[in-house]
Design a protein around this motif. Structure first.
Motif, PDB file in Angstrom:
ATOM      1  N   CYS A  32     -27.055 -25.599 104.843  1.00  0.00           N
ATOM      2  CA  CYS A  32     -26.838 -24.502 104.863  1.00  0.00           C
ATOM      3  C   CYS A  32     -27.091 -23.043 104.878  1.00  0.00           C
ATOM      4  N   GLN A  33     -26.917 -23.386 103.368  1.00  0.00           N
ATOM      5  CA  GLN A  33     -26.809 -22.299 102.668  1.00  0.00           C
ATOM      6  C   GLN A  33     -28.292 -21.462 102.851  1.00  0.00           C
ATOM      7  N   SER A  34     -29.572 -21.703 102.519  1.00  0.00           N
ATOM      8  CA  SER A  34     -30.340 -21.414 103.383  1.00  0.00           C
ATOM      9  C   SER A  34     -30.373 -21.045 104.545  1.00  0.00           C
ATOM     10  N   ASN A  35     -29.846 -21.720 105.177  1.00  0.00           N
ATOM     11  CA  ASN A  35     -29.948 -21.325 106.855  1.00  0.00           C
ATOM     12  C   ASN A  35     -28.782 -20.514 107.547  1.00  0.00           C
ATOM     13  N   GLY A  36     -28.242 -19.764 106.263  1.00  0.00           N
ATOM     14  CA  GLY A  36     -27.203 -18.837 107.279  1.00  0.00           C
ATOM     15  C   GLY A  36     -26.009 -19.199 107.908  1.00  0.00           C
ATOM     16  N   GLN A  37     -25.884 -21.315 107.722  1.00  0.00           N
ATOM     17  CA  GLN A  37     -25.048 -21.730 108.228  1.00  0.00           C
ATOM     18  C   GLN A  37     -23.888 -22.223 107.032  1.00  0.00           C
ATOM     19  N   ARG A  38     -23.134 -22.718 108.014  1.00  0.00           N
ATOM     20  CA  ARG A  38     -21.340 -23.003 106.900  1.00  0.00           C
ATOM     21  C   ARG A  38     -21.612 -24.498 107.474  1.00  0.00           C
ATOM     22  N   LEU A  39     -20.923 -24.817 106.243  1.00  0.00           N
ATOM     23  CA  LEU A  39     -20.580 -26.737 106.435  1.00  0.00           C
ATOM     24  C   LEU A  39     -19.232 -26.448 106.286  1.00  0.00           C
ATOM     25  N   THR A  40     -18.338 -26.656 107.250  1.00  0.00           N
ATOM     26  CA  THR A  40     -17.175 -26.588 107.571  1.00  0.00           C
ATOM     27  C   THR A  40     -16.460 -27.617 107.090  1.00  0.00           C
ATOM     28  N   LYS A  41     -15.310 -27.955 106.775  1.00  0.00           N
ATOM     29  CA  LYS A  41     -14.590 -29.119 106.531  1.00  0.00           C
ATOM     30  C   LYS A  41     -15.171 -30.773 107.260  1.00  0.00           C
ATOM     31  N   ILE A  42     -14.608 -30.626 108.731  1.00  0.00           N
ATOM     32  CA  ILE A  42     -14.956 -31.384 109.930  1.00  0.00           C
ATOM     33  C   ILE A  42     -16.303 -31.662 109.457  1.00  0.00           C
ATOM     34  N   ARG A  43     -17.875 -31.031 108.938  1.00  0.00           N
ATOM     35  CA  ARG A  43     -18.656 -31.286 109.793  1.00  0.00           C
ATOM     36  C   ARG A  43     -19.508 -32.028 108.133  1.00  0.00           C
ATOM     37  N   GLU A  44     -18.454 -32.024 106.847  1.00  0.00           N
ATOM     38  CA  GLU A  44     -19.008 -32.223 106.043  1.00  0.00           C
ATOM     39  C   GLU A  44     -18.158 -33.874 105.715  1.00  0.00           C
ATOM     40  N   LEU A  45     -17.113 -33.679 106.494  1.00  0.00           N
ATOM     41  CA  LEU A  45     -16.225 -35.243 106.558  1.00  0.00           C
ATOM     42  C   LEU A  45     -17.092 -36.362 107.461  1.00  0.00           C
ATOM     43  N   VAL A  46     -18.291 -35.534 108.396  1.00  0.00           N
ATOM     44  CA  VAL A  46     -18.837 -36.452 109.450  1.00  0.00           C
ATOM     45  C   VAL A  46     -19.773 -36.873 109.002  1.00  0.00           C
ATOM     46  N   LEU A  47     -20.572 -35.718 107.647  1.00  0.00           N
ATOM     47  CA  LEU A  47     -21.466 -36.009 107.765  1.00  0.00           C
ATOM     48  C   LEU A  47     -21.181 -37.139 105.879  1.00  0.00           C
ATOM     49  N   ASN A  48     -20.471 -37.112 105.320  1.00  0.00           N
ATOM     50  CA  ASN A  48     -19.640 -38.463 104.305  1.00  0.00           C
ATOM     51  C   ASN A  48     -19.129 -39.367 104.520  1.00  0.00           C
ATOM     52  N   LEU A  49     -18.751 -39.560 106.098  1.00  0.00           N
ATOM     53  CA  LEU A  49     -18.482 -40.516 106.892  1.00  0.00           C
ATOM     54  C   LEU A  49     -19.951 -41.637 106.913  1.00  0.00           C
ATOM     55  N   ILE A  50     -21.454 -40.673 107.415  1.00  0.00           N
ATOM     56  CA  ILE A  50     -21.879 -41.610 107.977  1.00  0.00           C
ATOM     57  C   ILE A  50     -23.094 -41.400 106.685  1.00  0.00           C
ATOM     58  N   TRP A  51     -23.006 -41.227 105.628  1.00  0.00           N
ATOM     59  CA  TRP A  51     -23.542 -41.531 104.112  1.00  0.00           C
ATOM     60  C   TRP A  51     -22.502 -42.937 103.585  1.00  0.00           C
ATOM     61  N   GLN A  52     -21.150 -42.804 104.100  1.00  0.00           N
ATOM     62  CA  GLN A  52     -20.640 -44.103 103.488  1.00  0.00           C
ATOM     63  C   GLN A  52     -21.139 -45.411 103.223  1.00  0.00           C
ATOM     64  N   SER A  53     -22.715 -45.584 103.837  1.00  0.00           N
ATOM     65  CA  SER A  53     -22.989 -46.993 104.095  1.00  0.00           C
ATOM     66  C   SER A  53     -24.595 -46.427 104.671  1.00  0.00           C
ATOM     67  N   HIS A  54     -25.685 -47.328 104.733  1.00  0.00           N
ATOM     68  CA  HIS A  54     -26.745 -46.923 104.948  1.00  0.00           C
ATOM     69  C   HIS A  54     -26.933 -47.750 106.737  1.00  0.00           C
ATOM     70  N   LYS A  55     -25.675 -48.406 107.297  1.00  0.00           N
ATOM     71  CA  LYS A  55     -25.647 -48.318 108.877  1.00  0.00           C
ATOM     72  C   LYS A  55     -25.383 -47.508 109.345  1.00  0.00           C
ATOM     73  N   PRO A  56     -26.456 -47.061 110.691  1.00  0.00           N
ATOM     74  CA  PRO A  56     -26.187 -46.151 111.762  1.00  0.00           C
ATOM     75  C   PRO A  56     -24.826 -46.335 112.699  1.00  0.00           C
ATOM     76  N   LEU A  57     -24.116 -45.005 112.374  1.00  0.00           N
ATOM     77  CA  LEU A  57     -22.183 -45.402 113.468  1.00  0.00           C
ATOM     78  C   LEU A  57     -22.614 -44.391 114.803  1.00  0.00           C
ATOM     79  N   GLY A  58     -21.856 -44.480 115.303  1.00  0.00           N
ATOM     80  CA  GLY A  58     -22.141 -44.052 116.467  1.00  0.00           C
ATOM     81  C   GLY A  58     -20.375 -42.630 116.301  1.00  0.00           C
ATOM     82  N   ALA A  59     -20.555 -42.269 117.713  1.00  0.00           N
ATOM     83  CA  ALA A  59     -19.423 -40.794 117.314  1.00  0.00           C
ATOM     84  C   ALA A  59     -18.068 -41.198 118.228  1.00  0.00           C
ATOM     85  N   TYR A  60     -17.902 -42.825 117.904  1.00  0.00           N
ATOM     86  CA  TYR A  60     -16.982 -43.001 118.138  1.00  0.00           C
ATOM     87  C   TYR A  60     -16.364 -43.733 117.305  1.00  0.00           C
ATOM     88  N   ASP A  61     -17.530 -44.462 116.790  1.00  0.00           N
ATOM     89  CA  ASP A  61     -16.537 -45.095 115.616  1.00  0.00           C
ATOM     90  C   ASP A  61     -16.570 -43.808 114.002  1.00  0.00           C
TER      91      ASP A  61
END
Length: 164
Positions: A32-61
């Protein structure tokens, strides 16, 4: 222990997901820094949730965890975060499952090849120059110009094969 970039890491029963989460978030901040973008708290939370396991998650999950964290848990909120993460190359969308998985090669140009376990759901991203060359060769022989490729392979992981 295999590195985060190894397809075997998704199938290790004693795997420490905290390492994957920490590494993914570090890479996300760098990208994000190299692309001049902001990793907001909600974006960071969503990424964190996706990495909780190696199972794909849907948006509604993801919606219940967003609500629990105090964020707007409406579907457009999570879809905006997922779109951003996908645009930055931090997650992949698996079309066959209509879900998302963390990218193990963020910030690098690469092709998406995924091994999806039909029994436990664990998914591994892999790289294969041989497969890439074969696809490009076959496409070229057909007069076709490849712009993007993503392959989702359904099967059984080593752990699920042993449990049969």
């Amino acid at each position: 222990m295999a590195s985060q970039n190894s397809p075997n890491v998704a199938y290790q029963t004693n795997h420490d997901h905290n390492h994957c989460i920490k590494t993914a978030l570090e890479h996300a901040h760098e990208v994000c820094q190299s692309n001049g973008q902001r990793l907001t708290k909600i974006r960071e939370l969503v990424l964190n949730l996706i990495w909780q396991s190696h199972k794909p998650l849907g948006a509604y999950d993801l919606l219940p965890a967003l609500a629990k964290a105090g964020f707007n848990s409406a579907p457009p909120t999570v879809y905006r975060a997922l779109d951003f993460l996908q645009e930055q190359g931090l997650v992949h969308r698996l079309a066959s499952l209509n879900s998302f998985i963390g990218c193990t090669h963020p910030g690098q140009q690469h092709h998406g090849y995924f091994l999806i376990c039909s029994q436990c759901g664990n998914t591994a991203e892999m790289q294969s120059q041989e497969l890439q060359r074969s696809i490009l060769h076959c496409a070229s022989a057909a007069g076709f110009s490849v712009e993007q490729e993503q392959i989702e392979i359904l099967g059984r992981c080593p752990n699920c094969q042993e449990s049969i």
